[in-house]
Write an enzyme that holds these catalytic residues in place. Structure first.
Site, PDB file in Angstrom:
ATOM      1  N   GLU A 241     -34.893  -1.823  30.675  1.00 46.29           N
ATOM      2  CA  GLU A 241     -33.896  -1.040  30.124  1.00 46.29           C
ATOM      3  C   GLU A 241     -34.755   0.149  29.465  1.00 46.29           C
ATOM      4  OE1 GLU A 241     -30.703  -2.665  28.120  1.00 46.29           O
ATOM      5  OE2 GLU A 241     -30.441  -4.134  29.556  1.00 46.29           O
TER       6      GLU A 241
ATOM      7  N   ASN B  54     -37.112  -4.492  27.656  1.00 45.84           N
ATOM      8  CA  ASN B  54     -36.092  -3.330  27.316  1.00 45.84           C
ATOM      9  C   ASN B  54     -36.472  -2.726  25.859  1.00 45.84           C
ATOM     10  OD1 ASN B  54     -34.724  -4.637  29.376  1.00 45.84           O
ATOM     11  ND2 ASN B  54     -33.055  -5.461  28.239  1.00 45.84           N
TER      12      ASN B  54
ATOM     13  N   GLU C 247     -32.493 -10.293  27.038  1.00 42.98           N
ATOM     14  CA  GLU C 247     -32.439 -10.359  25.611  1.00 42.98           C
ATOM     15  C   GLU C 247     -31.867 -11.479  24.705  1.00 42.98           C
ATOM     16  OE1 GLU C 247     -30.504  -6.516  24.518  1.00 42.98           O
ATOM     17  OE2 GLU C 247     -31.753  -5.343  25.432  1.00 42.98           O
TER      18      GLU C 247
HETATM   19  C1  PNW Z   1     -29.166  -3.642  24.954  1.00 45.94           C
HETATM   20  N1  PNW Z   1     -30.458  -4.075  18.434  1.00 45.94           N
HETATM   21  O1  PNW Z   1     -28.372  -4.303  23.724  1.00 45.94           O
HETATM   22  C2  PNW Z   1     -28.530  -4.400  26.174  1.00 45.94           C
HETATM   23  O2  PNW Z   1     -29.305  -5.223  27.143  1.00 45.94           O
HETATM   24  C3  PNW Z   1     -27.447  -3.550  26.929  1.00 45.94           C
HETATM   25  O3  PNW Z   1     -26.303  -4.260  27.389  1.00 45.94           O
HETATM   26  C4  PNW Z   1     -26.808  -2.425  25.844  1.00 45.94           C
HETATM   27  O4  PNW Z   1     -25.917  -1.738  26.500  1.00 45.94           O
HETATM   28  C5  PNW Z   1     -27.952  -1.560  25.458  1.00 45.94           C
HETATM   29  O5  PNW Z   1     -29.178  -2.248  25.132  1.00 45.94           O
HETATM   30  C6  PNW Z   1     -27.669  -0.519  24.509  1.00 45.94           C
HETATM   31  O6  PNW Z   1     -27.375  -1.194  23.290  1.00 45.94           O
HETATM   32  C7  PNW Z   1     -29.025  -4.086  22.574  1.00 45.94           C
HETATM   33  O7  PNW Z   1     -29.434  -3.993  17.505  1.00 45.94           O
HETATM   34  C8  PNW Z   1     -28.145  -4.256  21.501  1.00 45.94           C
HETATM   35  O8  PNW Z   1     -31.692  -4.171  18.227  1.00 45.94           O
HETATM   36  C9  PNW Z   1     -28.587  -4.047  20.290  1.00 45.94           C
HETATM   37  C10 PNW Z   1     -30.016  -4.069  20.121  1.00 45.94           C
HETATM   38  C11 PNW Z   1     -30.861  -4.061  20.916  1.00 45.94           C
HETATM   39  C12 PNW Z   1     -30.347  -4.078  22.328  1.00 45.94           C
END
Ligand code: PNW
Length: 463
Positions: free
Chosen positions: A367, A301, A172
């Site tokens: 994910e 993801n 990401e």
């Molecule tokens: C992902 N957003 O993070 C990560 O790959 C993980 O480590 C995390 O635990 C998981 O999603 C759940 O949050 C994100 O703001 C964090 O769009 C923020 C965002 C998207 C993905």
């Protein structure tokens, strides 16, 4: 043949890949053991107010000390694949120089444990734990970090390439660049939009450099890739302003990564929008050839999709800096505990669109999952029907996307364990397995049992 009553999940093929995912800082703990040095997340967790509950990853799920029992749990859930990340400051403390054998040894043991249980290891080289020293030298907005990342990647690759087939460079980059350097709610907590655009470029450059070097050093077949977080961005209403807002969101969310990765150029509209704000992406001659080095698998993801408006609550179409408004608006659907709307059709739409716009590239959902306010019973069992329903609708969305032509080869649930949810600390739980943070006892939730049974059922499908 699918009838009206058939669960779309039952159309998935028997060789569909099923996994669970985690990341190093979110589960390992043991932050000062065996020579590990601080990452930007160790530092950020000490900033007052940065993390809910002032939580940090010092102990997390204590996975560093409980790894064999966690692998045994995966075995019980009958998954094919475990996607985990390697902590850069364990393997190469400070982010430069020689390998730290004691740090690398942990991943060596993990890979052997997985292979011994018949589970495929899937390595992510960077899931956000940048060595603090590299941030002190400029972090991702600095070009040198891309070269440091490629060097680090080779330390891990050379050691584990004989046993690990699949390698993802970055997890990401949107989160690293935007949350880390533009919005500042993730480490290193910087709010500087132009710097975040330099970070995008250097993350992509690091991916390309590492991909080239791993490909050249491979001794057998390997699958190399990158993981992006993406959703569908739709206009809130069918007006020119809202369509424009959705275009901008998609430009900075999807196309600014996939166009250079697949076609060796940044999208013209994004470049133009940035120029209007006086921002240029710091591209040097040859960079885009490196960034567009072919790779084998795209990790997707996905958590939610969004609708966008080009008008703010007060009816303005530009913000305080004179830039066009791009405002995420509610579509009234139910939300998870993260406040993210539950839109499975958006997931199907996203995967079908990726397959069309970026063809000839197998995808794996690296994910997908949800946080809800779990309530364990007296035995620690969580009957998480909402999380299970989220999996049913979203894995169904993947199956429908395949029926519409998207080449999706696998699905990994986020996450194996409840864990350190970044700025939300331990308050938000994504696990299919409950973690009691007082005792470190792990208890599979109802969703984990559903996942195991679904995997077993689909494996029995006829080819
Ligand atoms: C992902 N957003 O993070 C990560 O790959 C993980 O480590 C995390 O635990 C998981 O999603 C759940 O949050 C994100 O703001 C964090 O769009 C923020 C965002 C998207 C993905």
């Amino acid at each position: 043949v699918e009838s009206g009553q058939t669960d779309p999940i039952d159309t998935l093929p028997p060789n569909f890949r099923w996994g669970v995912a985690t990341s190093s800082y979110q589960i390992e703990g043991a932050v000062a053991e065996d020579g590990r040095t601080p990452s930007i997340w160790d530092t950020f967790c000490r900033v007052p107010g940065a993390i809910d509950g002032a939580d940090n990853g010092d102990v997390a799920c204590d996975h560093y000390h409980r790894m064999p029992q966690d692998v045994a749990l995966m075995r019980e859930l009958d998954v094919d694949t475990y996607r985990f990340s390697v902590a850069w400051p364990r393997v190469q403390p400070g982010g430069r120089g020689p390998v730290n054998p004691a740090g690398l040894a942990f991943y060596d043991r993990l890979v052997d444990e997985l292979l011994g249980q018949g589970i495929d290891p899937w390595i992510t080289l960077y899931h956000w734990d940048l060595p603090q020293e590299l941030q002190d030298a400029g972090g991702w907005p600095a070009r040198d970090t891309a070269y440091r990342f490629a060097d680090y990647s080779m330390l891990v690759f050379d050691h584990l390439k004989d046993r690990v087939r699949t390698w993802t460079t970055l997890n990401e980059p949107w989160c690293s660049a935007m949350l880390g350097y533009a919005y500042g709610n993730h480490a290193p907590g910087i709010k500087d939009f132009p710097a975040s655009m330099a970070a995008v470029h250097h993350l992509l450059l690091g991916h390309g450099l590492a991909t080239q070097r791993m490909r050249a050093a491979a001794s057998g077949p390997v699958d190399l890739g990158i993981t992006l977080n993406m959703g569908s961005s739709s206009p809130a209403t069918d007006t020119e302003l809202d369509r424009e807002a959705a275009r901008r969101a998609d430009g900075l969310g999807v196309r600014i990564y996939l166009d250079p990765l697949r076609y060796g150029r940044y999208p013209a509209d994004v470049v133009e929008d940035l120029a209007a704000q006086g921002i240029t992406i710091p591209v040097r001659d040859g960079d885009l050839e490196i960034i567009s080095t072919p790779f084998d698998v795209l990790g997707v993801n996905h958590y939610f999709s969004s609708a966008f408006s080009g008008v703010d609550e007060d009816g303005n179409t530009t913000d305080a800096d004179g830039n066009p408004v791009v405002r995420e608006v509610s579509t009234g659907r139910p939300r998870t505990a993260m406040g993210w709307e539950i839109v499975p059709e958006g997931f199907t739409e996203l995967l079908v669109r990726l397959g069309r716009d970026y063809p000839d590239l197998p995808m794996v959902v690296t994910e997908n999952g949800s946080a809800f306010d779990d309530e364990p019973d007296e035995n620690g069992f969580v009957r998480d029907d909402e999380r299970t329903a989220y999996f049913v609708s979203h894995i169904g969305a993947v199956a429908r996307a395949r029926q519409q032509g998207a080449d999706v080869r696998g699905y990994f649930a986020w996450s194996l364990l409840d864990n350190f949810e970044w700025a939300y600390g331990y308050a938000k739980r994504f696990g299919i397995v409950r973690v009691d943070y007082d005792t470190q006892v792990r208890t599979p939730k109802r969703s984990a049992l559903w996942y195991r049974d679904t995997i077993r059922r689909v494996r029995g499908n006829r080819a």
